[in-house]
Structures are given as C-alpha cells and as structure tokens.
Design a protein around this motif. Structure first.
Motif, mmCIF file in Angstrom:
data_model
loop_
_atom_site.group_PDB
_atom_site.id
_atom_site.type_symbol
_atom_site.label_atom_id
_atom_site.label_comp_id
_atom_site.label_asym_id
_atom_site.label_seq_id
_atom_site.Cartn_x
_atom_site.Cartn_y
_atom_site.Cartn_z
ATOM 1 N N LYS A 142 0.802 -1.213 0.205
ATOM 2 C CA LYS A 142 -0.073 0.055 -0.160
ATOM 3 C C LYS A 142 0.898 1.315 -0.107
ATOM 4 C CE LYS A 142 -3.951 -2.076 2.344
ATOM 5 N NZ LYS A 142 -4.691 -2.178 3.840
ATOM 6 N N VAL A 143 2.110 1.191 0.817
ATOM 7 C CA VAL A 143 2.994 2.262 0.640
ATOM 8 C C VAL A 143 3.395 2.633 -0.600
ATOM 9 C CG1 VAL A 143 4.964 3.482 1.830
ATOM 10 C CG2 VAL A 143 3.206 1.998 3.207
ATOM 11 N N GLN A 144 4.109 1.523 -1.193
ATOM 12 C CA GLN A 144 4.839 1.475 -2.519
ATOM 13 C C GLN A 144 3.913 0.625 -3.734
ATOM 14 O OE1 GLN A 144 6.817 3.384 -3.892
ATOM 15 N NE2 GLN A 144 8.064 4.297 -2.116
ATOM 16 N N VAL A 145 2.855 1.001 -4.123
ATOM 17 C CA VAL A 145 1.969 0.218 -5.010
ATOM 18 C C VAL A 145 2.806 -0.230 -6.224
ATOM 19 C CG1 VAL A 145 -0.219 0.185 -6.134
ATOM 20 C CG2 VAL A 145 0.120 1.591 -3.942
ATOM 21 N N VAL A 146 3.809 0.618 -6.702
ATOM 22 C CA VAL A 146 4.473 0.198 -7.740
ATOM 23 C C VAL A 146 5.313 -0.929 -7.756
ATOM 24 C CG1 VAL A 146 6.581 1.403 -7.152
ATOM 25 C CG2 VAL A 146 5.997 1.302 -9.486
ATOM 26 N N LEU A 147 5.255 -1.430 -6.456
ATOM 27 C CA LEU A 147 6.331 -2.782 -6.217
ATOM 28 C C LEU A 147 5.415 -3.957 -6.905
ATOM 29 C CD1 LEU A 147 7.766 -2.338 -2.555
ATOM 30 C CD2 LEU A 147 8.879 -2.315 -4.841
ATOM 31 N N THR A 148 3.849 -3.619 -6.826
ATOM 32 C CA THR A 148 3.151 -4.843 -7.273
ATOM 33 C C THR A 148 3.472 -5.206 -8.853
ATOM 34 O OG1 THR A 148 1.516 -4.019 -5.839
ATOM 35 C CG2 THR A 148 0.860 -5.427 -7.445
ATOM 36 N N ALA A 149 3.972 -4.193 -9.725
ATOM 37 C CA ALA A 149 3.855 -4.333 -11.029
ATOM 38 C C ALA A 149 5.085 -5.234 -11.522
ATOM 39 C CB ALA A 149 4.269 -2.926 -11.932
ATOM 40 N N PHE A 150 6.048 -5.501 -10.637
ATOM 41 C CA PHE A 150 7.109 -6.390 -10.792
ATOM 42 C C PHE A 150 7.088 -7.656 -10.359
ATOM 43 C CE2 PHE A 150 8.818 -1.613 -10.545
ATOM 44 C CZ PHE A 150 9.065 -1.673 -11.816
ATOM 45 N N ILE A 151 6.109 -7.928 -9.521
ATOM 46 C CA ILE A 151 6.114 -9.195 -9.046
ATOM 47 C C ILE A 151 5.863 -10.267 -10.028
ATOM 48 C CG2 ILE A 151 4.470 -10.750 -7.706
ATOM 49 C CD1 ILE A 151 3.957 -8.566 -5.649
ATOM 50 N N PRO A 152 5.123 -10.133 -11.053
ATOM 51 C CA PRO A 152 4.982 -11.211 -12.326
ATOM 52 C C PRO A 152 6.417 -11.507 -12.988
ATOM 53 C CG PRO A 152 3.263 -9.618 -12.327
ATOM 54 C CD PRO A 152 3.981 -9.037 -11.235
ATOM 55 N N MET A 153 7.111 -10.435 -13.101
ATOM 56 C CA MET A 153 8.462 -10.463 -13.766
ATOM 57 C C MET A 153 9.390 -11.317 -12.949
ATOM 58 S SD MET A 153 11.801 -9.331 -13.792
ATOM 59 C CE MET A 153 11.488 -7.191 -13.307
ATOM 60 N N LEU A 154 9.408 -10.983 -12.049
ATOM 61 C CA LEU A 154 10.511 -11.656 -10.817
ATOM 62 C C LEU A 154 10.157 -13.165 -10.549
ATOM 63 C CD1 LEU A 154 10.693 -8.833 -7.982
ATOM 64 C CD2 LEU A 154 12.427 -9.407 -9.809
ATOM 65 N N MET A 155 8.708 -13.394 -10.501
ATOM 66 C CA MET A 155 8.040 -14.874 -10.361
ATOM 67 C C MET A 155 8.413 -15.490 -11.904
ATOM 68 S SD MET A 155 4.719 -14.216 -8.416
ATOM 69 C CE MET A 155 4.475 -15.842 -8.266
ATOM 70 N N ASP A 156 8.266 -15.159 -12.746
ATOM 71 C CA ASP A 156 8.358 -15.839 -13.966
ATOM 72 C C ASP A 156 9.794 -15.845 -14.328
ATOM 73 O OD1 ASP A 156 5.773 -15.812 -14.422
ATOM 74 O OD2 ASP A 156 5.544 -13.949 -15.885
ATOM 75 N N THR A 157 10.823 -14.916 -14.217
ATOM 76 C CA THR A 157 12.138 -15.241 -14.346
ATOM 77 C C THR A 157 12.844 -16.009 -13.542
ATOM 78 O OG1 THR A 157 12.281 -12.776 -14.911
ATOM 79 C CG2 THR A 157 14.391 -13.740 -14.441
ATOM 80 N N GLY A 158 12.239 -16.087 -12.379
ATOM 81 C CA GLY A 158 12.918 -17.244 -11.258
ATOM 82 C C GLY A 158 12.327 -18.621 -11.651
ATOM 83 N N GLY A 159 10.925 -18.875 -12.149
ATOM 84 C CA GLY A 159 10.629 -20.287 -12.508
ATOM 85 C C GLY A 159 11.392 -20.473 -13.763
ATOM 86 N N ASN A 160 11.467 -19.605 -14.692
ATOM 87 C CA ASN A 160 12.285 -20.051 -16.068
ATOM 88 C C ASN A 160 13.726 -20.317 -15.820
ATOM 89 O OD1 ASN A 160 10.071 -19.460 -17.428
ATOM 90 N ND2 ASN A 160 10.525 -17.280 -18.036
ATOM 91 N N SER A 161 14.483 -19.593 -14.909
ATOM 92 C CA SER A 161 15.851 -20.001 -14.452
ATOM 93 C C SER A 161 15.940 -21.325 -13.707
ATOM 94 C CB SER A 161 16.308 -18.870 -13.511
ATOM 95 O OG SER A 161 16.343 -17.505 -14.153
ATOM 96 N N GLY A 162 14.993 -21.632 -13.051
ATOM 97 C CA GLY A 162 14.956 -22.781 -12.210
ATOM 98 C C GLY A 162 14.567 -23.839 -13.031
ATOM 99 N N SER A 163 13.890 -23.827 -14.296
ATOM 100 C CA SER A 163 13.596 -24.817 -15.142
ATOM 101 C C SER A 163 14.450 -25.177 -16.046
ATOM 102 C CB SER A 163 12.177 -24.361 -15.978
ATOM 103 O OG SER A 163 10.956 -23.966 -15.261
ATOM 104 N N GLN A 164 15.232 -24.158 -16.304
ATOM 105 C CA GLN A 164 16.436 -24.440 -17.217
ATOM 106 C C GLN A 164 17.531 -25.305 -16.540
ATOM 107 O OE1 GLN A 164 17.847 -20.297 -18.067
ATOM 108 N NE2 GLN A 164 16.966 -20.367 -20.085
ATOM 109 N N ALA A 165 17.838 -25.003 -15.223
ATOM 110 C CA ALA A 165 18.813 -25.663 -14.683
ATOM 111 C C ALA A 165 18.195 -27.052 -14.347
ATOM 112 C CB ALA A 165 19.018 -25.038 -13.123
#
Length: 330
Positions: free
Chosen positions: A184-207
């Motif tokens: 609620k204090v930094q609403v803009v942080l919400t916009a980056f959650i999908p990108m971070l989760m997708d990148t992490g998932g893709n990185s784990g899948s590659q390994a």
C-alpha cells in the motif's frame, strides 16, 4: 517371472550360444542350424560347461578367421553384461553408451540367461522419454495415443497434479497477503512481481531440465553435486547480473519515462537485487532437487518445471519483500 522394468522382463532367450572349444567351422554349422529361430545371429556369446558367460564373437570376425581356429582363441573375453534385476532404463543407457547391438543378461551366478537387443532398448528409451515428458509437465503418463485417450483418462492424468500445485501456490498468496501494508505504501512494487516470479521459474526450469537430462544420460551422479552446484552458481551470477543490468535500464526507459510510474533509484535497486538473488536461488534449487530425488530413488523428472516454479515463486517473493523492507524502510 522377472519384476517389471527390469532387464529380465525385456530380454529374449533367442540368441546364439557357442562353446569355447568349438572351431569356427563348427560355429557356422551351429549358426545355420539355429539361426531361423534366433532374435539375432550377428553377435554370438560364448559360455562354459556351466553356462557362465566367458566371451563373445561377431559373425564378421568368424568370417575373417580360419575354419580350424578355436572360438576361445578368437573370442573377446571382456564382455559388458547386465544382471537380470538391473533397471531396464539403465540397460538401454548402457547399450547407447557402448554402441552395441545387443547386451547379454546374466543371473546372480553369472550364467547367461538372455540378451536385450537394440530395438528393445529403443522401445524402453521411447517409453521413458514419454513418461518423463509427462511428469515434467505436471501430468501422469498416459499409455494410449492422444486421440484414442478418453476425456476422463486425460482428466485423471492431470487433475491430481493441478490440485497439488494449486494448493502449494497458496503459499505465494499468503506471502503477498502478509506484505499488504508494504504494498500500500509502494504500490508500484506490485507491477514487478510477475516479472520476478516468471524469471525465477524460468531460471529454475533451465537448470532442472539440464540436470535431469545429465542424470538420465549417466553424465552426473549424486557424488558430483558440489561440482554441479559450483557450475550453476557461476552461471546464475552471469545470468543474474546480465538480467539486472537490462532490467535497470528498462525500468527507467519504459516504466518511468514512457509509463510515467513513480520509480526511484532505490526501487529499481530493490528489483535488480531481487532478480540476481532469485536467479541464484532458482538455479541452485533447479540443479540440486533432481539430484536429491534421484538419490532417494524418486524419478528426477518430478522435480521439473511446475514443481520448481512453485518453490521459486515463494522464494522470489520472500527475497523481494526482504529487500523492499530493508532498502525502502517499509
């Protein structure tokens, strides 16, 4: 009579058996006599009086040898074999590794009881590949062709995994809910959650996919886990830094200038640091979990994309909010 998925269950007993004191001429006479009923005659196996495997000789080598030569003088005595209870996937891998047309199967007393031919190995490899493909995509293996498989069979093969992943994904929801005040204090942080989760998932899948393939080919074992971890750490650092640099530029060029979002340097720093740590954690989980599963005699394919992604999603959120709370004083 042998357990399913063992060498004994897929072997054939139709092979040419020679005796060490035979001459080449006697061997040819025997081959002509029994060839019509045998699976293969190109490779002939030599046994002693108690049927112990002591050597092998190819028909090509017989053709190039004098008729009066004894089998024991021309045979190859260093023969690769497998036991009856050996896993059929390991048998197929051995045939592929040594490029042989057939592999002899012996019992506990080293007596020759059968052979596994290359066409049987191909069937095993195909079945195992289809099974791993299904597990890596969160489905139970289905034996029948797709168009002949009923809707109910497909439902049964998929629903259990979907339920399991859905329940496990509730942890990510719990993490986000616990940081609602910070968002609620930094609403803009919400916009980056999908990108971070997708990148992490893709990185784990590659390994995970890379390591699962190496395990299936016999390239790595559990004893190599530290070497694998060290290699993936270096790969993760290179990938994480590269992604962070590109993301930092994208945040200011796209999110701040074009989309007019209230982006500050600390916010960009939080996203980039989270990206680096997430990629590192994802690749470490992706390389270690399949090896641990294989060590515990589980199919390492289970630790592929869906399972890894679910774990990495939770890890990326924890790291994200930890950096946000520390650097942005939320």
């Amino acid at each position: 009579k042998y357990p399913e998925d063992t060498a004994g269950s897929i072997m054939t007993t139709e092979f040419v058996r020679l005796k060490e004191n035979m001459t080449v001429q006697e061997a040819f006479q025997l081959i002509r006599k029994v060839a019509i009923d045998k699976e293969t005659i190109y490779t002939c196996y030599v046994t002693d009086v108690r049927n112990h495997l002591i050597g092998m000789v190819t028909v090509k080598y017989l053709l190039l040898s004098p008729y009066e030569a004894l089998i024991k003088d021309i045979m190859q005595d260093n023969v690769i074999s497998v036991q009856t209870l050996c896993d059929k996937e390991e048998v197929a891998a051995t045939i592929s590794k040594y490029d042989v047309l057939a592999l002899p199967v012996v019992d506990d007393e080293k007596r020759l009881v059968g052979i596994v031919t290359v066409d049987d190995a191909i069937d095993v490899i195909q079945d195992e590949t289809e099974e791993d493909f299904a597990k890596m995509n969160a489905m139970a293996p289905v034996e029948t062709p797709y168009l002949r498989t009923s809707v109910w069979a497909l439902w049964r093969s998929r629903i259990l995994w979907l339920l399991l992943l859905m329940v496990s994904a509730t942890f990510t929801g719990m993490i986000i809910s616990s940081f609602e005040d910070a968002l609620k204090v930094q609403v803009v942080l919400t916009a980056f959650i999908p990108m971070l989760m997708d990148t992490g998932g893709n990185s784990g899948s590659q390994a995970s996919v890379t390591v699962i393939r190496a395990i299936s080919l016999g390239e790595v074992e559990f004893s190599d886990i530290m070497r694998v971890v060290w290699k993936e750490i270096r790969v993760a650092l290179l990938c994480g830094i590269s992604l962070a640099v590109v993301t930092f530029g994208k945040i200011f060029l796209v999110d701040k200038l074009l989309m007019q979002k209230p982006i500050t340097v600390p916010i960009a720093l939080v996203v980039c640091l989270t990206l680096c740590i997430t990629v590192l954690c994802a690749k470490l989980l992706g390389c270690t979990l399949p090896m641990i599963a294989a060590k515990l005699n589980f199919d390492p394919a289970v630790m592929a994309s869906p399972f890894i992604t679910t774990i990495v999603d939770a890890v990326s959120l924890l790291v994200y909010f930890a950096f946000a709370s520390t650097l942005l004083k939320l």
